[in-house]
Design an enzyme around this catalytic site. Structure first.
Site, mmCIF file in Angstrom:
data_model
loop_
_atom_site.group_PDB
_atom_site.id
_atom_site.type_symbol
_atom_site.label_atom_id
_atom_site.label_comp_id
_atom_site.label_asym_id
_atom_site.label_seq_id
_atom_site.Cartn_x
_atom_site.Cartn_y
_atom_site.Cartn_z
ATOM 1 N N ARG A 79 0.844 -1.195 0.000
ATOM 2 C CA ARG A 79 0.000 0.000 0.000
ATOM 3 C C ARG A 79 0.881 1.248 0.000
ATOM 4 N NH1 ARG A 79 -0.837 4.892 2.162
ATOM 5 N NH2 ARG A 79 -0.546 4.078 4.288
ATOM 6 N N ASP A 80 1.509 1.545 1.112
ATOM 7 C CA ASP A 80 2.323 2.754 1.226
ATOM 8 C C ASP A 80 3.530 2.691 0.298
ATOM 9 O OD1 ASP A 80 3.508 5.094 2.092
ATOM 10 O OD2 ASP A 80 3.289 4.658 4.203
ATOM 11 N N HIS A 93 4.717 5.004 13.132
ATOM 12 C CA HIS A 93 4.993 4.910 11.693
ATOM 13 C C HIS A 93 6.074 5.925 11.365
ATOM 14 C CE1 HIS A 93 3.571 4.483 7.373
ATOM 15 N NE2 HIS A 93 4.230 5.631 7.310
ATOM 16 N N HIS A 146 9.404 7.389 8.878
ATOM 17 C CA HIS A 146 10.113 7.458 7.608
ATOM 18 C C HIS A 146 11.590 7.726 7.893
ATOM 19 C CE1 HIS A 146 6.704 7.753 4.555
ATOM 20 N NE2 HIS A 146 6.130 7.530 5.724
ATOM 21 N N CYS A 184 4.714 9.721 1.109
ATOM 22 C CA CYS A 184 3.481 10.442 0.801
ATOM 23 C C CYS A 184 3.668 11.303 -0.441
ATOM 24 C CB CYS A 184 3.079 11.321 1.989
ATOM 25 S SG CYS A 184 1.634 12.352 1.668
ATOM 26 N N ASN A 188 9.553 4.786 3.775
ATOM 27 C CA ASN A 188 9.380 4.333 5.151
ATOM 28 C C ASN A 188 10.664 3.695 5.674
ATOM 29 O OD1 ASN A 188 6.136 4.235 5.603
ATOM 30 N ND2 ASN A 188 6.650 3.778 3.492
#
Length: 312
Positions: A13-14, A204, A206, A237, A246
């Site tokens: 997903r990300d 979460h 990065h 993002c 990430n």
């Protein structure tokens, strides 16, 4: 007993949402199936977003319909609105992950609406779901916004409180732009746990400025037991200027296991999956452990050393 760390893999997903080339559906399904055998607590499979907004994830229903679900693994999906929630529940997601930014400017750039409007829309989703599926809320830019600067901790926790009052199961505190530092992380984690002892709290991070693993360590030392990570360190993002991927799942899991923590993940198997990732996306990835090998991997003694040892 070793302390247990619960890990959520977000690469499909990300990680894939900002790839320049569409990752084929077959490759996504194979990757999720391979990750399902590695021992993850949770896998964020896809996003039920408008295909116009995130074209790389336009195959969300097909991916969710084809993956093999391993016992003990939760399959979560990102949901932006009520229509996305309807689609996600039809696809039998184990959890819905809602998202908004704690920065007004970033929320306008990313979601095209003010924070209050985002909150109202997500509250509608929570009421629609009505406890049928667990809900997590990810609060973006919790450690800083690339356009506004620092986001006050009290602002972040205030939004967390409003969602907690609606009965969500968990909150993910997101360093969307890699602006966090360990001291800031420790303060946030300590206060969040004090205020929300009944919530699943996930961090979460990065690795935009190279502090991703340091921030994980600070969070672990503060008592956090749940983390997101992306295989190979992919992701980021689309509406966060300068934000890179990430934290790498395999690098983070290697660090945690080297510290004696139980992640539940079979690192050797995960590294096999990670080695195939550059071929899937068509470029090199930032993860380091695949390149260097785990710290337990020893190398042959050079012949010259053996000769020196044997010399009188």
């Amino acid at each position: 007993m070793k302390k247990r760390i619960h890990f959520n893999e977000v690469v499909t997903r990300d990680g894939f949402q900002i790839e320049p080339e569409f990752v084929p559906t077959d490759a996504k399904v194979r990757l999720v199936d391979a990750l399902s055998e590695c021992g993850y607590a949770k896998i964020e499979v896809t996003s039920f977003t408008s295909p116009k907004a995130i074209p790389m994830l336009r195959d969300a229903e097909e991916v969710m319909g084809r993956i093999r679900r391993a016992p003990g693994v939760e399959y979560t999906v990102l949901v932006p609105n009520l229509r996305g929630a309807e689609r996600a529940m039809e696809s039998r997601a184990d959890e819905l992950n809602l998202v908004m930014s704690t920065s007004e400017t970033h929320n306008l750039a990313n979601l095209r609406m003010p924070r209050e409007k985002s909150f109202a829309a997500l509250a509608d989703v929570i009421r629609f779901v009505d406890g049928r599926t667990p809900i997590n809320v990810s609060l973006s830019t919790a450690f800083g916004c690339p356009m506004e600067g620092e986001v006050p901790q009290e602002t972040v926790l205030g939004w967390a409180q409003r969602f907690a009052d609606l009965g969500v199961r968990g909150i993910t505190i997101c360093d969307t732009t890699g602006m966090a530092h360990p001291a800031q992380v420790a303060r946030m984690c300590e206060e969040a746990q004090r205020r929300f002892p009944g919530l699943q709290l996930t961090l979460h991070f990065h690795n935009t400025r190279g502090m991703g693993l340091a921030n994980v360590l600070a969070a672990v030392q503060a008592g956090i037991e749940r983390f997101d990570g992306s295989l190979g360190g992919l992701g980021g993002c689309p509406y966060a200027p300068g934000a890179s991927g990430n934290i790498s799942s395999e690098d983070t899991i290697h660090m945690l296991q080297a510290m004696g923590l139980d992640t539940g993940v079979d690192l050797a198997r995960l590294l096999q999956v990670a080695r195939a990732l550059p071929q899937i996306v068509g470029h090199e990835v930032p993860g380091q452990i695949v390149k260097a090998g785990p710290s337990t991997q020893l190398h042959p003694v050079p012949a010259a050393v053996a000769e020196l040892r044997a010399a009188p």
